[in-house]
Design a protein around this motif. Structure first.
Motif, PDB file in Angstrom:
ATOM      1  N   ARG A  22       0.830  -1.219   0.000  1.00 30.54           N
ATOM      2  CA  ARG A  22       0.000   0.000   0.000  1.00 30.54           C
ATOM      3  C   ARG A  22       0.860   1.262   0.000  1.00 30.54           C
ATOM      4  O   ARG A  22       0.501   2.258  -0.612  1.00 30.54           O
ATOM      5  CB  ARG A  22      -0.933   0.021   1.205  1.00 30.54           C
ATOM      6  N   ALA A  23       1.990   1.230   0.702  1.00 36.00           N
ATOM      7  CA  ALA A  23       2.870   2.403   0.765  1.00 36.00           C
ATOM      8  C   ALA A  23       3.529   2.654  -0.593  1.00 36.00           C
ATOM      9  O   ALA A  23       3.696   3.794  -1.008  1.00 36.00           O
ATOM     10  CB  ALA A  23       3.927   2.220   1.844  1.00 36.00           C
ATOM     11  N   CYS A  24       3.906   1.578  -1.285  1.00 40.76           N
ATOM     12  CA  CYS A  24       4.576   1.715  -2.581  1.00 40.76           C
ATOM     13  C   CYS A  24       3.603   2.107  -3.687  1.00 40.76           C
ATOM     14  O   CYS A  24       3.932   2.931  -4.534  1.00 40.76           O
ATOM     15  CB  CYS A  24       5.288   0.420  -2.949  1.00 40.76           C
ATOM     16  N   ASP A  25       2.433   1.507  -3.697  1.00 39.12           N
ATOM     17  CA  ASP A  25       1.438   1.792  -4.726  1.00 39.12           C
ATOM     18  C   ASP A  25       0.045   1.545  -4.151  1.00 39.12           C
ATOM     19  O   ASP A  25      -0.420   0.398  -4.109  1.00 39.12           O
ATOM     20  CB  ASP A  25       1.668   0.900  -5.946  1.00 39.12           C
ATOM     21  N   PRO A  26      -0.628   2.606  -3.719  1.00 33.46           N
ATOM     22  CA  PRO A  26      -1.952   2.447  -3.091  1.00 33.46           C
ATOM     23  C   PRO A  26      -2.992   1.788  -3.997  1.00 33.46           C
ATOM     24  O   PRO A  26      -3.949   1.205  -3.512  1.00 33.46           O
ATOM     25  CB  PRO A  26      -2.374   3.875  -2.754  1.00 33.46           C
ATOM     26  N   ASP A  27      -2.795   1.871  -5.316  1.00 34.74           N
ATOM     27  CA  ASP A  27      -3.773   1.292  -6.248  1.00 34.74           C
ATOM     28  C   ASP A  27      -3.434  -0.132  -6.669  1.00 34.74           C
ATOM     29  O   ASP A  27      -4.199  -0.758  -7.398  1.00 34.74           O
ATOM     30  CB  ASP A  27      -3.873   2.170  -7.496  1.00 34.74           C
ATOM     31  N   ALA A  28      -2.306  -0.639  -6.220  1.00 37.88           N
ATOM     32  CA  ALA A  28      -1.877  -1.988  -6.621  1.00 37.88           C
ATOM     33  C   ALA A  28      -2.792  -3.038  -5.997  1.00 37.88           C
ATOM     34  O   ALA A  28      -3.310  -2.858  -4.889  1.00 37.88           O
ATOM     35  CB  ALA A  28      -0.446  -2.236  -6.183  1.00 37.88           C
ATOM     36  N   GLU A  29      -2.969  -4.124  -6.728  1.00 35.63           N
ATOM     37  CA  GLU A  29      -3.763  -5.233  -6.215  1.00 35.63           C
ATOM     38  C   GLU A  29      -2.915  -6.012  -5.212  1.00 35.63           C
ATOM     39  O   GLU A  29      -1.785  -6.397  -5.515  1.00 35.63           O
ATOM     40  CB  GLU A  29      -4.197  -6.146  -7.350  1.00 35.63           C
TER      41      GLU A  29
END
Length: 70
Positions: free
Chosen positions: A37-44
């Motif tokens: 979530r910290a690296c990419d909030p939209d990532a699955e």
């Protein structure tokens, strides 16, 4: 700050819970989710089941990576 016997007991129970989660590896998934979530909030994000399956597969793919007795 927690004072008195009830506060100390709650704090001790919280510490024991944290310790057991760390030793058992249960906290690893929570750390993965926080990192993802910290690296990419939209990532699955993988489900816990998917995460544990991949983790087990990776561990068993290279026996030198970690000691296993069985």
């Amino acid at each position: 700050m927690a004072t008195g016997p009830g506060g100390r007991l709650r704090r001790a129970a919280g510490w024991v819970r944290w310790y057991v989660r760390e030793v058992s590896g249960e906290a690893v998934y929570d750390k993965y989710v926080a990192h993802a979530r910290a690296c990419d909030p939209d990532a699955e994000v993988m489900t816990r089941r998917e995460f544990e399956r991949r983790r087990t597969d990776a561990r068993e793919a290279d026996p030198r990576d970690g000691f296993r007795c069985c």
